[in-house]
Design an enzyme around this catalytic site. Structure first.
Site, PDB file in Angstrom:
ATOM      1  N   ASP A  21     -10.005   5.954  26.165  1.00  0.00           N
ATOM      2  CA  ASP A  21      -9.854   7.290  25.598  1.00  0.00           C
ATOM      3  C   ASP A  21      -9.032   7.255  24.309  1.00  0.00           C
ATOM      4  OD1 ASP A  21     -10.185  10.016  25.474  1.00  0.00           O
ATOM      5  OD2 ASP A  21      -8.504  10.471  26.795  1.00  0.00           O
ATOM      6  N   ASN A  69     -20.413  13.654  28.484  1.00  0.00           N
ATOM      7  CA  ASN A  69     -20.349  13.358  27.047  1.00  0.00           C
ATOM      8  C   ASN A  69     -21.558  13.855  26.266  1.00  0.00           C
ATOM      9  OD1 ASN A  69     -18.577  10.173  27.368  1.00  0.00           O
ATOM     10  ND2 ASN A  69     -17.796  12.249  27.056  1.00  0.00           N
TER      11      ASN A  69
END
Length: 246
Positions: A21, A69
């Site tokens: 991340d 996503n």
């Protein structure tokens, strides 16, 4: 003495999973577009994969693209898919040179055909490698994985393939994407976020969790060593007491 020298090679996590991340925030800090952050993140992937292989970690799973996503801006999704294809082509030689087998988990059918083709080709070309299994979680969501397992098991019960009385943890494991992988021992998340984000919810039931403020493109060997050293300092009890473990 270096950090690496303090690692106990007899007590490595057999399965390390990473939520990579912070690519977008890294780019924003540099005044760059998010795509550049993702491109720089691939360098950390290479470093991490090679370092894990050299240490002797048997299984490394990277959260590369989640089912959620797809909700990101179209340009960013397209960039991620192009990066996937180019990275697979570029890193094939590295995987073979380091005796690493590529694996993938998730619903691959939604990926672009070109990405599916490249992924399956690299999986095929590395299938006999034995040093480490590198698993890419692509279009992966833990809830979808478990829902899919429930449907398959229910259908088998309906058709008398298995009895409802025989359903236990091993039966569930056999119907997950990760059926050929051990449970996760250590889960790392970069960028300072303290959440799991629908990643390997079943498989991390007894994992040690490690959160670092380091953004993924800045994650290097020393950061990985620190996570492993933290893991090795913990007492894993699996529901038992300290006295029972000792």
């Amino acid at each position: 003495m270096s950090l690496k020298d303090t690692i106990n090679l007899e007590n490595l996590p057999k399965h390390l999973a990473i939520i990579m991340d912070g690519n977008g925030r890294w780019a924003k800090k540099q005044g760059l577009i998010r795509a550049i952050g993702h491109e720089n993140g691939t360098k950390s992937v290479r470093i991490t994969v090679e370092t894990c292989a050299k240490l002797g970690i048997e299984n490394l799973t990277l959260y590369a693209f989640s089912t959620e996503n797809w909700n990101r801006p179209k340009l960013e999704v397209e960039t991620l898919m192009k990066l996937l294809i180019s990275s697979l082509k570029k890193e094939l030689k590295t995987l073979i040179g380091n005796n690493i087998r590529l694996n993938s988990i998730g619903n691959l059918e939604r990926l672009p055909k070109s990405a599916q083709k490249e992924l399956l080709e690299v999986i095929e070309k590395t299938k006999n490698n034995t040093r480490m299994v590198l698993t890419l979680a692509l279009n992966y969501g833990a809830r979808e994985e478990m829902l899919n397992a429930v449907k398959i098991i229910s259908d088998k019960v309906k058709n008398n393939i298995i009895s409802i009385d025989t359903i236990d943890e091993s039966i569930i494991n056999q119907h997950l994407y990760t059926q050929n992988l051990p449970d996760v021992d250590l889960l790392i998340r970069t960028s300072g976020e303290h959440r799991i984000s629908n990643f390997l919810l079943w498989q991390i039931a007894y994992s040690e969790l490690y959160f670092t403020e380091v953004l993924w493109p800045d994650f290097k060997e020393e950061d990985l060593y620190e996570a492993i050293i933290s893991y090795q300092k913990r007492e894993r009890r699996f529901g038992k007491t300290s006295e029972q473990i000792k």
